[in-house]
Design a protein around this motif. Sequence first.
Motif, mmCIF file in Angstrom:
data_model
loop_
_atom_site.group_PDB
_atom_site.id
_atom_site.type_symbol
_atom_site.label_atom_id
_atom_site.label_comp_id
_atom_site.label_asym_id
_atom_site.label_seq_id
_atom_site.Cartn_x
_atom_site.Cartn_y
_atom_site.Cartn_z
ATOM 1 N N PRO A 12 0.814 -1.226 0.000
ATOM 2 C CA PRO A 12 0.000 0.000 0.000
ATOM 3 C C PRO A 12 0.844 1.270 0.000
ATOM 4 O O PRO A 12 0.498 2.248 -0.688
ATOM 5 C CB PRO A 12 -0.830 -0.121 1.283
ATOM 6 C CG PRO A 12 -0.802 -1.562 1.634
ATOM 7 C CD PRO A 12 0.515 -2.063 1.179
ATOM 8 N N THR A 16 0.972 4.398 -2.723
ATOM 9 C CA THR A 16 0.875 5.804 -2.332
ATOM 10 C C THR A 16 2.017 6.621 -2.925
ATOM 11 O O THR A 16 1.804 7.757 -3.388
ATOM 12 C CB THR A 16 0.884 5.915 -0.801
ATOM 13 O OG1 THR A 16 -0.175 5.134 -0.257
ATOM 14 C CG2 THR A 16 0.704 7.355 -0.364
ATOM 15 N N ASP A 52 -4.828 2.485 -2.711
ATOM 16 C CA ASP A 52 -3.896 2.190 -1.615
ATOM 17 C C ASP A 52 -4.618 1.908 -0.300
ATOM 18 O O ASP A 52 -4.297 0.962 0.423
ATOM 19 C CB ASP A 52 -2.884 3.325 -1.453
ATOM 20 C CG ASP A 52 -3.553 4.670 -1.191
ATOM 21 O OD1 ASP A 52 -4.802 4.713 -1.149
ATOM 22 O OD2 ASP A 52 -2.837 5.672 -1.034
#
Length: 323
Positions: A12, A16, A52
């Motif tokens: 994640p 980002t 994300d």
Amino acid sequence: MAPGGPTVRLLPNAITVLAMCAGLSAVYFATTGRWGAAIASIGMAAVFDGLDGRIARLLDATSKMGAELDSLADAISFGVAPALVIYVWKFQPYREGWVVALIFAVCMVLRLARFNTLLDVEQPPYAKEFFVGVPAPAGGLLLLLPLIVDEQVGDTGWWSNRWVVAVWTVGVALLLVSRVPTLSVKTIKVPPRAVAPLLVLVGLLAAAVITFPLVALIAAMLLYLAHVPYSIRRYRWLARHPEAWSVPAADRRAIKRAHGVAARRLGLRRPLGGRVAGAAMRAVRRPRRGVDPTQVAAETNGQPGAGKRRGWRQIGLRRHHRP
């Protein structure tokens, strides 16, 4: 690898970072005059931003660092980058334009700071269905709407006027920091029978975005602006009906229908025009002590109330003047 392990937590955060890089790339494309690529970069940043958080929750890989990184990436991708793109496109080298760009960037940062603060504040159950103000990805794309229209039409129009763009930028900035409730797509639940038609609709939308990307973006932004009045109305209705806070959508519709039927049975209508409504309004505005409602109704119909003497004018007599 167990859920929430180091490798899983990296995914994640990597998405980002990709969102932040896409936003910054929009500035690079704007400085070289490639406006279509700049718009696409902000769009890709919005897609990465939507992925994300969901992936982090799906893999149980949420972390405090990820939350802080997400806010920083949103500030860059949807605050700084769109403001610089608009400045290079329309405001350079005017100093007033730089002030307008700064206003948007500051409002975006304030909006994200308020969002992080509200996460720790206890709110009603229905509040999770709404954002307070326009969310960051939508705000960044809304800011680029004049540029998107200009790229699609290919001819300079009123939408690309410098002052119009300045007013539009300030307006979107105010929507970011406003208290206007907007729907959160994360909490929308689809009934099982609507899954297949919805997937077909998603496929059609994907085909439209691939074939006519700018037209699809314009339509999406206009639809988003059009949903704001509905969102405000829904928010206010939920605030007045606590019994609908934790029930499915079908039950909410039943509650709305029940309230509508009850209102009609009770005769809750708009006041009728004419003498009756006017007399009733005067009776409400200037109440008299000790007046029986039946007496007011009788007076409204032009008849004397019970126990009240008729005036000398009503019985056709003339008043005698004393010498």
